[in-house]
Write an enzyme that holds these catalytic residues in place. Structure first.
Site, PDB file in Angstrom:
ATOM      1  CB  SER A  61      -0.930   0.013   1.362  1.00 34.78           C
ATOM      2  OG  SER A  61      -0.307   0.082   2.364  1.00 34.78           O
ATOM      3  CG  HIS A 101      -1.682   3.584   5.028  1.00 32.10           C
ATOM      4  ND1 HIS A 101      -2.751   3.421   5.083  1.00 32.10           N
ATOM      5  CD2 HIS A 101      -0.818   2.886   4.384  1.00 32.10           C
ATOM      6  CE1 HIS A 101      -2.951   2.290   4.556  1.00 32.10           C
ATOM      7  NE2 HIS A 101      -1.661   1.778   4.013  1.00 32.10           N
ATOM      8  CG  ASP A 127      -5.551   4.567   5.620  1.00 28.93           C
ATOM      9  OD1 ASP A 127      -5.616   4.249   4.451  1.00 28.93           O
ATOM     10  OD2 ASP A 127      -4.611   5.009   5.957  1.00 28.93           O
TER      11      ASP A 127
END
Length: 168
Positions: A61, A101, A127
């Site tokens: 990701s 992230h 998210d």
């Protein structure tokens, strides 16, 4: 003949006691290695302020910034404000595995309380779908650490280390 049997018995006793001593020293050395590793880990926790000073990237990701298997070094100083664009490692309530992230947006209240939204660089959406039901923002308490400095792509250095497939 009796003295030879007596000598063989003494030699066997010596060998068995030496084997016991060797085993004892191996167990002692193993214990010292494990305790040294734990002390180093705890020391890193104190120095970095993070409960987990080193983490492994588990998904794609964050590609191309980080790939699966990269090692990230984290810090988590309380006095450092969270900024847009910063890469954070956070834990969501009810999930064991932390997520790596980038901070996408910051929402600051008038009292100075900060909430933020994250997104993986390689993901199409933010998210919010990963957060627990009803949660729209993360708070500083959710942060395990922030990626600092470098990542180590250790999986590329040896054919004996695991290679991760690029899926999902």
């Amino acid at each position: 003949l009796l003295s030879v049997a007596f000598l063989v018995g003494i030699i066997m006793d010596l060998i068995s006691s030496l084997l016991f001593l060797q085993l004892y020293y191996q167990v002692l050395n193993f214990g010292m290695i494990v305790s040294s590793a734990l002390m180093i880990w705890k020391g890193l926790m104190v120095i970095t302020g993070s409960e987990s000073p080193i983490v492994v990237v588990l998904s794609g990701s964050m590609e191309p910034a980080f790939h699966r298997g990269d090692l990230l070094f984290l810090t988590n100083r309380v006095e450092d404000p969270i900024r847009v664009g910063e890469i954070v490692v956070f834990r969501i309530e009810g999930r064991e595995i932390p997520i790596v992230h980038r901070v996408l947006k910051i929402h600051e209240k008038q009292n100075g309380h900060i909430k933020f939204l994250t997104k993986g660089d390689n993901n199409a959406v933010d998210d919010r779908g990963l957060y627990k039901q009803g949660q729209h923002w993360l708070e500083k308490k959710d942060v395990v650490g922030r990626a600092r400095g470098l990542s180590v792509p250790w999986r590329n250095y040896s054919p004996h280390l695991p290679q991760f497939s690029r899926c999902c």
